[in-house]
Design an enzyme around this catalytic site. Structure first.
Site, PDB file in Angstrom:
ATOM      1  N   GLU A 248       0.963  -1.139   0.060  1.00  0.00           N
ATOM      2  CA  GLU A 248      -0.040  -0.198   0.035  1.00  0.00           C
ATOM      3  C   GLU A 248       0.804   1.340  -0.149  1.00  0.00           C
ATOM      4  O   GLU A 248       0.602   2.324  -0.680  1.00  0.00           O
ATOM      5  CB  GLU A 248      -0.959   0.009   1.188  1.00  0.00           C
ATOM      6  N   ASN A 373       1.505  10.010   8.320  1.00  0.00           N
ATOM      7  CA  ASN A 373       2.889  10.255   8.394  1.00  0.00           C
ATOM      8  C   ASN A 373       3.532  10.498   9.602  1.00  0.00           C
ATOM      9  O   ASN A 373       4.827  10.205   9.555  1.00  0.00           O
ATOM     10  CB  ASN A 373       2.850  11.591   7.520  1.00  0.00           C
ATOM     11  N   GLU A 374       2.852  10.561  10.698  1.00  0.00           N
ATOM     12  CA  GLU A 374       3.443  10.751  11.983  1.00  0.00           C
ATOM     13  C   GLU A 374       4.098   9.273  12.475  1.00  0.00           C
ATOM     14  O   GLU A 374       5.131   9.257  12.726  1.00  0.00           O
ATOM     15  CB  GLU A 374       2.555  11.265  13.159  1.00  0.00           C
TER      16      GLU A 374
HETATM   17  C1  LIG Z   1      -9.445   8.554   2.715  1.00  0.00           C
HETATM   18  C2  LIG Z   1      -9.318   7.582   3.743  1.00  0.00           C
HETATM   19  C3  LIG Z   1      -9.306   6.242   3.160  1.00  0.00           C
HETATM   20  C4  LIG Z   1      -9.174   5.135   4.063  1.00  0.00           C
HETATM   21  N1  LIG Z   1      -9.574   3.837   3.674  1.00  0.00           N
HETATM   22  C5  LIG Z   1      -9.239   2.864   4.641  1.00  0.00           C
HETATM   23  C6  LIG Z   1      -9.972   1.467   4.075  1.00  0.00           C
HETATM   24  O1  LIG Z   1     -10.140   1.503   2.897  1.00  0.00           O
HETATM   25  N2  LIG Z   1      -9.498   0.488   4.989  1.00  0.00           N
HETATM   26  C7  LIG Z   1      -9.200   0.789   6.203  1.00  0.00           C
HETATM   27  O2  LIG Z   1      -9.042  -0.258   7.047  1.00  0.00           O
HETATM   28  N3  LIG Z   1      -8.668   1.994   6.579  1.00  0.00           N
HETATM   29  C8  LIG Z   1      -8.920   2.973   5.872  1.00  0.00           C
HETATM   30  N4  LIG Z   1      -8.521   4.332   6.258  1.00  0.00           N
HETATM   31  C9  LIG Z   1      -8.373   4.551   7.628  1.00  0.00           C
HETATM   32  C10 LIG Z   1      -6.668   4.913   7.982  1.00  0.00           C
HETATM   33  O3  LIG Z   1      -5.978   3.645   7.758  1.00  0.00           O
HETATM   34  C11 LIG Z   1      -6.699   5.503   9.365  1.00  0.00           C
HETATM   35  O4  LIG Z   1      -7.553   6.583   9.191  1.00  0.00           O
HETATM   36  C12 LIG Z   1      -5.170   5.618   9.823  1.00  0.00           C
HETATM   37  O5  LIG Z   1      -4.636   4.562  10.058  1.00  0.00           O
HETATM   38  C13 LIG Z   1      -5.006   6.696  11.024  1.00  0.00           C
HETATM   39  O6  LIG Z   1      -6.014   5.939  12.012  1.00  0.00           O
HETATM   40  P1  LIG Z   1      -7.050   6.820  12.772  1.00  0.00           P
HETATM   41  O7  LIG Z   1      -7.955   7.430  11.712  1.00  0.00           O
HETATM   42  O8  LIG Z   1      -7.906   5.886  13.816  1.00  0.00           O
HETATM   43  O9  LIG Z   1      -6.493   8.221  13.633  1.00  0.00           O
HETATM   44  P2  LIG Z   1      -5.558   8.069  14.858  1.00  0.00           P
HETATM   45  O10 LIG Z   1      -4.699   6.487  14.979  1.00  0.00           O
HETATM   46  O11 LIG Z   1      -6.692   8.148  16.190  1.00  0.00           O
HETATM   47  O12 LIG Z   1      -4.503   8.895  15.052  1.00  0.00           O
HETATM   48  C14 LIG Z   1      -4.933  10.412  15.129  1.00  0.00           C
HETATM   49  C15 LIG Z   1      -3.784  11.435  14.902  1.00  0.00           C
HETATM   50  O13 LIG Z   1      -2.711  10.983  16.199  1.00  0.00           O
HETATM   51  C16 LIG Z   1      -1.646  10.832  15.516  1.00  0.00           C
HETATM   52  N5  LIG Z   1      -0.965   9.626  16.109  1.00  0.00           N
HETATM   53  C17 LIG Z   1      -1.588   8.329  16.610  1.00  0.00           C
HETATM   54  N6  LIG Z   1      -0.646   7.731  17.102  1.00  0.00           N
HETATM   55  C18 LIG Z   1       0.606   8.317  17.049  1.00  0.00           C
HETATM   56  C19 LIG Z   1       1.712   7.996  17.791  1.00  0.00           C
HETATM   57  N7  LIG Z   1       2.247   6.835  18.355  1.00  0.00           N
HETATM   58  N8  LIG Z   1       2.842   8.973  17.552  1.00  0.00           N
HETATM   59  C20 LIG Z   1       2.678  10.080  16.975  1.00  0.00           C
HETATM   60  N9  LIG Z   1       1.409  10.217  16.488  1.00  0.00           N
HETATM   61  C21 LIG Z   1       0.437   9.573  16.524  1.00  0.00           C
HETATM   62  C22 LIG Z   1      -1.743  10.155  14.011  1.00  0.00           C
HETATM   63  O14 LIG Z   1      -0.677  10.526  13.393  1.00  0.00           O
HETATM   64  C23 LIG Z   1      -3.116  11.218  13.757  1.00  0.00           C
HETATM   65  O15 LIG Z   1      -2.533  12.630  13.236  1.00  0.00           O
HETATM   66  C24 LIG Z   1      -8.920   5.491   5.333  1.00  0.00           C
HETATM   67  C25 LIG Z   1      -8.636   6.754   5.829  1.00  0.00           C
HETATM   68  C26 LIG Z   1      -8.658   7.765   5.062  1.00  0.00           C
HETATM   69  C27 LIG Z   1      -8.578   9.153   5.607  1.00  0.00           C
END
Ligand SMILES: Cc1cc2nc3c(=O)[nH]c(=O)nc-3n(C[C@H](O)[C@H](O)[C@H](O)COP(=O)(O)OP(=O)(O)OC[C@H]3O[C@@H](n4cnc5c(N)ncnc54)[C@H](O)[C@@H]3O)c2cc1C
Length: 389
Positions: A248, A373-374
């Site tokens: 990916e 990206n973080e």
């Molecule tokens: C357009 C789009 C399409 C997507 N499609 C799919 C899909 O088809 N299937 C699927 O399974 N998922 C999908 N996703 C989900 C995507 O994989 C998650 O949004 C992503 O992994 C981040 O998880 P979260 O949204 O729960 O954010 P969180 O994990 O809650 O993170 C929130 C913020 O905190 C920061 N953060 C979290 N932990 C840390 C750390 N340890 N250190 C520093 N910073 C941190 C993150 O960088 C982010 O800025 C999609 C997301 C988007 C935006």
């Protein structure tokens, strides 16, 4: 072994120029004008006819090896293919089957799984979505709570997935589910294939800020899948999941989106009379160089995949470089559009109608999906630079 369309043609035997000419002619002649440069992710009903044509031609899986029915393109030919797609404004379809399921089955699947699933992916008869993220498991994916329990010859799956891109267009989903609640987080997870038309699966679209319904929530309520749909070993799905994230990241890290952004930027600049402005030209040149470097780095990682070698943690660099370059380009488009920069939908600039905000809407989430990206920076810091946690 023949898994679908037999690929007789060795595209890599052509010179780059000859290959580019073939691809350009095909795209320019046959890709429908009204589908070019869409401002949002197209639904399957909108771009189906184009991709069925690609499938019939044997062009649907440019990166798959020929023995699996792909075009078997070398990294440099693959770059040309992507560049020409971008030049013509050809939008991506719901291609998780091509980009993710296929490579995973080639590496971890059984012969029976490859025979069952690869041909309908190549024919675009089965469309896949990715069931990884959950309401409280995104960056911390290993914290997922969806469970799968073996019941005779079937797994019974319960839980909720979210942000599942275009699940409402999919026929199948690959699911990460917890199969051992007592094991350590990463160790009790399995990778399952699921037909999402079975009873117990409901898909609910989520409307985004731009008013589009690109992703969905997927609820799994005693959804059943045959035990033979387990990919890799029971409770060792994390290894499969991680390798898929590598595929990916390499895809998200392709120069496709930034190249699209550069094209929009240049169109806007031309209409605004900025192309001869020395300050603008300097900023444009920097971005063009960043995209050119991205192409080189992408070629490097694509060559690793082409040799069948595993991708290391350095591939995170590619995702950061591609998505942040795209965001810088999208921001410069808005700035260059001046007073029109904040208008949504097509804006009249000179003789053109351009959707100024479309690249911005595409660029914002790109630093989140596929692992934010973080998190990619954390991976580089710990696993590549060996910095302390
Ligand atoms: C357009 C789009 C399409 C997507 N499609 C799919 C899909 O088809 N299937 C699927 O399974 N998922 C999908 N996703 C989900 C995507 O994989 C998650 O949004 C992503 O992994 C981040 O998880 P979260 O949204 O729960 O954010 P969180 O994990 O809650 O993170 C929130 C913020 O905190 C920061 N953060 C979290 N932990 C840390 C750390 N340890 N250190 C520093 N910073 C941190 C993150 O960088 C982010 O800025 C999609 C997301 C988007 C935006």
């Amino acid at each position: 072994m023949n898994y679908g369309v037999v690929q007789e043609q060795d595209w890599n035997a052509l010179t780059d120029e000859a290959f580019r000419a073939v691809v350009r002619t095909e795209f320019e002649t046959h890709h429908p004008q009204q589908l070019r440069f869409p401002p949002r992710r197209l639904r399957w009903s909108e771009n189906k006819s184009w991709y069925l044509r690609m499938a019939a031609k044997g062009w649907i899986a440019p990166s798959w090896p020929r023995e699996f029915g792909g075009m078997g393109l070398s990294p440099s030919k693959m770059l040309i293919f992507l560049e020409e797609q971008e030049r013509c404004g050809i939008a991506r379809f719901q291609d998780h089957g091509i980009l993710m399921v296929g490579p995973v089955l080639m590496r971890f699947g059984t012969e029976a799984q490859r025979r069952r699933y690869l041909p309908p992916i190549l024919a675009c008869e089965e469309i896949w979505c990715q069931g990884y993220s959950e309401p409280n498991a995104g960056s911390d994916l290993a914290g997922l709570r969806t469970e799968a329990r073996l019941d005779g010859e079937e797994f019974v799956i319960n839980g909720q997935k979210t942000w599942t891109t275009l699940a409402h267009d999919a026929t199948h989903m690959f699911v990460l589910a917890r199969t051992d609640k007592n094991a350590k987080k990463q160790q009790g997870i399995s990778f399952l294939l699921l037909d999402i038309k079975v009873p117990g699966v409901s898909v609910r679209p989520i409307r985004d800020i731009a008013g589009h319904e690109e992703f969905c929530e997927v609820f799994l309520d005693n959804a059943r899948t045959p035990a033979s749909n387990l990919v890799g070993e029971l409770n060792h799905g994390w290894t499969v999941a991680k390798s898929l994230l590598g595929f990916e990241r390499i895809h998200i890290g392709s120069p496709k989106l930034p190249e699209y952004g550069l094209q929009v930027l240049q169109s806007v600049a031309r209409q605004q009379g900025m192309l001869n402005d020395p300050v603008f030209r300097e900023r444009l040149a920097r971005l063009q160089l960043d995209v050119a470097h991205l192409g080189d780095i992408y070629g490097h990682f694509a060559a690793i995949v082409g040799r069948g070698e595993p991708l290391g943690p350095e591939v995170s660099l590619l995702k950061i470089w591609a998505t942040e370059t795209f965001q810088r380009i999208a921001e410069l488009i808005i700035e260059t559009a001046g007073d029109c920069g904040g208008h949504s939908g097509d804006v009249r600039l000179g003789e053109l109608g351009i959707d100024i905000l479309a690249p911005f809407y595409k660029a914002r989430p790109s630093t989140i999906y596929g692992g934010s990206n973080e998190i990619q920076r954390n991976i580089l810091a710990r696993q590549v630079l060996n910095l302390p946690a």
